[in-house]
Design an enzyme around this catalytic site. Structure first.
Site: not given
Length: 338
Positions: A9, A11, A33, A107, A140, A142, A193, A257
């Site tokens: 991943g 991201g 990808r 998550k 956390s 990023a 959450k 987000r």
């Protein structure tokens, strides 16, 4: 001890965790990808799409080949959206020839099945192709980990040795990892959450004050705990890093987000408009549906989750559902099951 770690991943969270591992002296290969992102990381050591201000170590390598990424890996870290976990796990099984420790830092719940991520991984990855499955979760962002802001999170596994292995893998002067044996609680708190963060953002978007923010966070924690306990979690987990800690950071930060999505909902924007402009997955939207269905199945009362579900999936007005919640029958705060 230097380890080889594959991070699946590319991201923002995958990048930040990969950077942490490289800085700890491990050999890390990122898999993704997107050819353009992989090329950018290898040639310029940047990812302008997700962490535009960060220049990554030149020892951090990326590839679009799953086989190359996981070859001889001691550990494999899954950091992809919940809806992609099963597909990526199947790809992993086809190319892995060793038995690495599986770690995940995603998550959410799977739609329809309502499975936690570790349950999906356990279904798809035979025991012959993994040593253990460890959950890495907690408060956390990023963006903050990437610039070495102080961060504390949890590594959860029923097997203490593997939780401690992941703890040692990631821990350093800015990134502290605790261990926990309550996998259900850690994963449930991490997923739920995001729902409450949608509500906290909506309250901000509506212009409501600190009283309302405190109310949704504390009563949100109560219903997170109710559902988690009904699923088999230890209630004490929810006052820890992956519970209350993650709730605080997600409900109060513009980095979230989910919070930003709620904020725009409160300001009157449509969900479709918000999601099309976000550019990244908003896990809380799909998790709301799963949690709403789980709560009905397990007969757990979750009024905040139900209200957010009504806004997202039944197009009800935010102000209307807030008023409905405030006028519910009076109860004692100590009624744990209410």
């Amino acid at each position: 001890m230097k380890q080889k770690v594959a991070v699946l991943g590319t991201g923002s969270w995958g990048l930040a965790l990969a950077q942490t591992l490289v800085e700890n002296g491990h050999e890390v290969i990122l898999w993704g990808r997107d050819v353009s992102q992989v090329t950018e990381l290898n040639e310029y050591h940047t990812n302008k799409a997700y962490l535009p201000e960060i220049v990554f170590p030149d020892t951090l390598k990326a590839t679009t080949s799953m086989g190359d990424a996981v070859k001889d890996a001691d550990a494999v870290l899954f950091v992809v959206p919940t809806k992609a976990i099963r597909d990526v796990a199947r790809q992993f099984v086809e190319v892995v020839h060793t038995q690495p420790v599986i770690i995940h830092a995603s998550k959410g719940f799977e739609q329809e099945t309502h499975l936690r991520i570790s349950e999906i991984l356990a279904e798809e990855i035979p025991e012959t192709k993994r040593k253990d499955i460890v959950v890495l979760s907690g408060p956390s962002h990023a963006e903050e980990v990437a610039v070495h802001d102080l961060t504390t999170i949890t590594a959860a596994s029923k097997n203490e040795d593997y939780a401690e292995y992941v703890q040692e893998l990631f821990s350093n002067g800015y990134f502290r990892v605790y261990t926990n044996d309550d996998v259900i609680g850690v994963e449930t708190g991490a997923a739920l959450k995001n729902i409450i963060a949608l509500g906290a953002g909506a309250i901000h978007g509506l212009g409501l004050g600190d009283n309302a923010k405190a109310a949704i966070m504390t009563r949100g924690l109560a219903e997170i705990t109710r559902l988690g306990v009904a699923m088999g979690a230890d209630p004490l987990t929810f006052i820890g890093l992956s519970g209350f800690g993650d709730l605080i950071v997600t409900c109060t930060s513009i980095h979230s987000r989910n919070w930003r999505t709620g904020d725009m909902l409160g300001k009157g924007k449509s969900l479709d408009e918000i999601l099309s402009s976000m550019g990244m997955i908003v896990e809380g939207v799909s998790t709301t549906k799963s949690a709403y269905e789980l709560a009905q199945q397990l007969e757990v009362e979750m009024p905040i989750t139900e209200a957010i579900y009504q806004v997202l999936y039944e197009n009800k007005d935010v102000n209307y559902v807030i008023k409905e919640m405030m006028l519910r029958d009076s109860k004692s705060e100590k009624e744990f099951d209410k």
